[in-house]
Design a protein around this motif. Sequence first.
Motif, mmCIF file in Angstrom:
data_model
loop_
_atom_site.group_PDB
_atom_site.id
_atom_site.type_symbol
_atom_site.label_atom_id
_atom_site.label_comp_id
_atom_site.label_asym_id
_atom_site.label_seq_id
_atom_site.Cartn_x
_atom_site.Cartn_y
_atom_site.Cartn_z
ATOM 1 N N PHE A 17 42.776 6.968 92.612
ATOM 2 C CA PHE A 17 42.911 8.015 91.600
ATOM 3 C C PHE A 17 41.781 7.861 90.608
ATOM 4 N N MET A 18 41.038 8.928 90.393
ATOM 5 C CA MET A 18 39.958 8.869 89.420
ATOM 6 C C MET A 18 40.303 9.859 88.323
ATOM 7 N N ILE A 19 40.614 9.305 87.154
ATOM 8 C CA ILE A 19 41.156 10.133 86.078
ATOM 9 C C ILE A 19 40.116 10.259 84.976
ATOM 10 N N ILE A 20 39.610 11.489 84.820
ATOM 11 C CA ILE A 20 38.552 11.687 83.834
ATOM 12 C C ILE A 20 39.050 12.619 82.734
ATOM 13 N N ASP A 21 38.456 12.503 81.549
ATOM 14 C CA ASP A 21 38.926 13.338 80.446
ATOM 15 C C ASP A 21 37.792 14.164 79.880
ATOM 16 N N THR A 22 38.183 15.245 79.218
ATOM 17 C CA THR A 22 37.221 16.234 78.733
ATOM 18 C C THR A 22 36.209 15.618 77.764
ATOM 19 N N ARG A 23 36.689 14.742 76.880
ATOM 20 C CA ARG A 23 35.766 14.132 75.920
ATOM 21 C C ARG A 23 34.648 13.375 76.633
ATOM 22 N N SER A 24 35.000 12.611 77.671
ATOM 23 C CA SER A 24 33.969 11.833 78.364
ATOM 24 C C SER A 24 32.983 12.754 79.075
ATOM 25 N N VAL A 25 33.486 13.852 79.637
ATOM 26 C CA VAL A 25 32.603 14.739 80.396
ATOM 27 C C VAL A 25 31.656 15.496 79.455
ATOM 28 N N LEU A 26 32.199 15.968 78.330
ATOM 29 C CA LEU A 26 31.370 16.784 77.439
ATOM 30 C C LEU A 26 30.603 15.972 76.409
ATOM 31 N N SER A 27 31.025 14.725 76.225
ATOM 32 C CA SER A 27 30.386 13.873 75.222
ATOM 33 C C SER A 27 30.413 14.586 73.854
ATOM 34 N N THR A 28 29.328 14.608 73.101
ATOM 35 C CA THR A 28 29.400 15.182 71.751
ATOM 36 C C THR A 28 29.609 16.701 71.776
ATOM 37 N N LEU A 29 29.307 17.333 72.914
ATOM 38 C CA LEU A 29 29.522 18.788 72.990
ATOM 39 C C LEU A 29 31.003 19.137 72.888
ATOM 40 N N PHE A 30 31.875 18.155 73.148
ATOM 41 C CA PHE A 30 33.305 18.392 72.976
ATOM 42 C C PHE A 30 33.598 18.794 71.528
ATOM 43 N N TYR A 31 32.918 18.100 70.593
ATOM 44 C CA TYR A 31 33.161 18.380 69.172
ATOM 45 C C TYR A 31 32.246 19.482 68.650
ATOM 46 N N THR A 32 30.992 19.436 69.034
ATOM 47 C CA THR A 32 30.015 20.374 68.477
ATOM 48 C C THR A 32 29.276 21.101 69.604
ATOM 49 N N PRO A 33 30.006 21.947 70.337
ATOM 50 C CA PRO A 33 29.393 22.601 71.504
ATOM 51 C C PRO A 33 28.278 23.565 71.115
ATOM 52 N N THR B 165 25.893 23.293 69.033
ATOM 53 C CA THR B 165 24.623 22.708 68.606
ATOM 54 C C THR B 165 23.494 23.264 69.463
ATOM 55 N N ILE B 166 23.823 23.592 70.721
ATOM 56 C CA ILE B 166 22.785 24.056 71.652
ATOM 57 C C ILE B 166 23.149 25.455 72.165
ATOM 58 N N PRO B 167 22.157 26.234 72.595
ATOM 59 C CA PRO B 167 22.432 27.602 73.058
ATOM 60 C C PRO B 167 23.174 27.639 74.392
ATOM 61 N N ALA B 168 23.703 28.826 74.717
ATOM 62 C CA ALA B 168 24.534 28.995 75.911
ATOM 63 C C ALA B 168 23.841 28.501 77.188
ATOM 64 N N ASN B 169 22.566 28.816 77.304
ATOM 65 C CA ASN B 169 21.860 28.414 78.525
ATOM 66 C C ASN B 169 21.820 26.899 78.709
ATOM 67 N N ASP B 170 21.640 26.212 77.600
ATOM 68 C CA ASP B 170 21.618 24.746 77.674
ATOM 69 C C ASP B 170 23.003 24.203 77.987
ATOM 70 N N ARG B 171 24.024 24.907 77.502
ATOM 71 C CA ARG B 171 25.391 24.469 77.825
ATOM 72 C C ARG B 171 25.634 24.607 79.334
ATOM 73 N N ARG B 172 25.121 25.706 79.892
ATOM 74 C CA ARG B 172 25.234 25.879 81.352
ATOM 75 C C ARG B 172 24.535 24.744 82.099
ATOM 76 N N THR B 173 23.317 24.455 81.650
ATOM 77 C CA THR B 173 22.537 23.402 82.309
ATOM 78 C C THR B 173 23.285 22.076 82.225
ATOM 79 N N TYR B 174 23.894 21.849 81.058
ATOM 80 C CA TYR B 174 24.640 20.603 80.868
ATOM 81 C C TYR B 174 25.783 20.497 81.887
ATOM 82 N N ILE B 175 26.545 21.581 82.038
ATOM 83 C CA ILE B 175 27.667 21.556 82.993
ATOM 84 C C ILE B 175 27.154 21.421 84.429
ATOM 85 N N ASP B 176 26.064 22.148 84.750
ATOM 86 C CA ASP B 176 25.452 21.990 86.092
ATOM 87 C C ASP B 176 25.228 20.516 86.397
#
Lengths: 587, 79
Positions: free
Chosen positions: A86-102, A104-115
Amino acid sequence: MQSQVEPNLSYFIAKARSIDGRSFQKKIKVAILSSFTINGLEEALRVKCAESDITCATYLCGYGQYNQDILDQSSKLYEFSPDITFMIIDTRSVLSTLFYTPYTIPANDRRTYIDKRVADFVNLVKTFKNRTGSKLVLTNCSIPTYSPYGICEVRTEYGLKEMVYDFNARLSDAFRSDPQVFLFDFNSFVAKYGEINVLDYRQFLVGDIKVSLSYIPHLAEELMGYVKANLGVNRKCIVLDLDNTLWGGIIGEDGFDRIDLSLKPPGMAFMEFQRVLLALYQRGVILAINSRNNEDEALRAIRDHPFMVLREEHFATMKINWSDKISNMKEIAQELNIGLDSIVYFDDDPINRELMSKAIPQIKTIDLPDDPSLYASTLMQINDFNTLVMTNEDRKRGEMYREEHKRTELKRSSSNLEDFLKQLEIRVTMKKANNFTIPRIAQLTLKTNQFNLTTRRYQEEDVETLAQDHTKLIGCAQTQDKFGDNGITGVYIVNKNHVDKEWFIDTFLLSCRVMGRGIEDAMMGYILSKAKEEGVIKVKAEFIPTKKNKPCEQLLPNFGFKKEGEQWVYTYNVPIKQTNHVELNED
Amino acid sequence: MSSNLLDIVANVMEVQVSQIDDESGPETIENWDSFRGLILFEELESKFNVKFTLNELLNIKKIKDIKNILSVRGASLNE
């Protein structure tokens, strides 16, 4: 929805200690990798396994070590050699600081980050799969309920919530048809119990705990779905009482017009319950009735009541009589050819339930609440019907049992077995292993016990590998008759030895549903003829006796195989046995 | 709701009730690590129907501290 009552985590911790060293019938090794502290899950899983007669060994990766555990070929994880991870991951770890301050960067960079994050996980899983055959259950991320943009969040291009939604959707796509990897919908888990409950800020701040201790037992319960499915300890059949269970009131006293079953409450509660049952029927759960009633009155309600959702066709068998329910139950199991341990029983009467659980403890007797409005949610809490894959055969199971009922009637009216078999008009189609048939082939090798010469188990990945091997012949048999289609019910795997012109039958099995109709003979005849066409002079086979496979003991001698040491050998010195009542085709 | 605090502690820490007193805590009970501490608080919260604050969780060093907090909250300790 009413949530299941679970003991506190302290119960599991103490209990885990007390069962330490005890061994149970089935065994499994479970590894837990997590992006946060998840102490206590191991203990809860071990205890829940013990309750299902499973010895469970667990491994928990060190805090924040899951990446290293997967990447390092000589890690403790691989040394442990788990069956399920079982590999249990959480949103905070995946998004890092973007979890709190998404923002900070424009939409395109957010897409790139998720990619990039999706690619990271896909690669990590790829590495994992290269190093171990363990099943992997990866969680998705819970979608945050809060956004700093508040009501404008939904107008925002690729906003915080959409990032997580997209991440989840892409993980699902990446592993949808991967037989080794399953996605656990952690987002649904959090939604079910509520984000404000699942995350206890104090525990999060003190110990980086992102599933609060109160919800660890609930999480363990949901993960047990995979453990049980992997071991094939799932339940297959729901047996139902009628009065005050499928409808309100008593048909024999209140009468057809007065029972509670309608589009308004309280009758609507029973319709709601029946609708959930119908959906389970459609996924392959068998339904049956065990009720003390006058059969004609009850049948009239089932057939003609305008608000019955379930009708006669949905029940594989109906025991509506004045015999005791325990004998009825045993007859149901026998008639459907299923174990008592694969039955779930619903009855509103606590005394009946008590009697049933005392007499047949293997049956899961549901502690049905007094209030019918809770029936549907009680049913939805049951986590015992899982299978790792769903095949067409699963979805059509209900129909198949209904057809089986008609066959039984025909058998009763036929003068002898030969006559019955002839009238069935059986057709067998031999098929190759391909993308459509492989999941079912694997499923049959994993769960067929009775008519199985060697009981060798193959996972879907194994079957794929075998299918590509030119020294193997692997195929299956689809069977139908005048009452309907039984789907794929037989499997064979042959090792070909061209040099010595010998074939070896590694696996030969038939689903117990269709045993005793000559289908096994048609299949064996097919293999032997096929071998002959290829110039084979000797076919070898094995019969490895188990507690359950006595039904196929005579198959090899009946075809003229002779025992030589541990093996059975056929050398074509007697003609291949013919099965005239079966029409055989090749696909 | 009335429950015996020492029984709960003994149960969670897997020690005998006779081994604990007001001065017991993580320093004196070997099993009392941070994880068991959190399990204990969870258990106390559900048994006494109270919620500890973060500071209370961080500052509980011995059984006496728990007793003080519970009595301030009006929980009845069955001793």
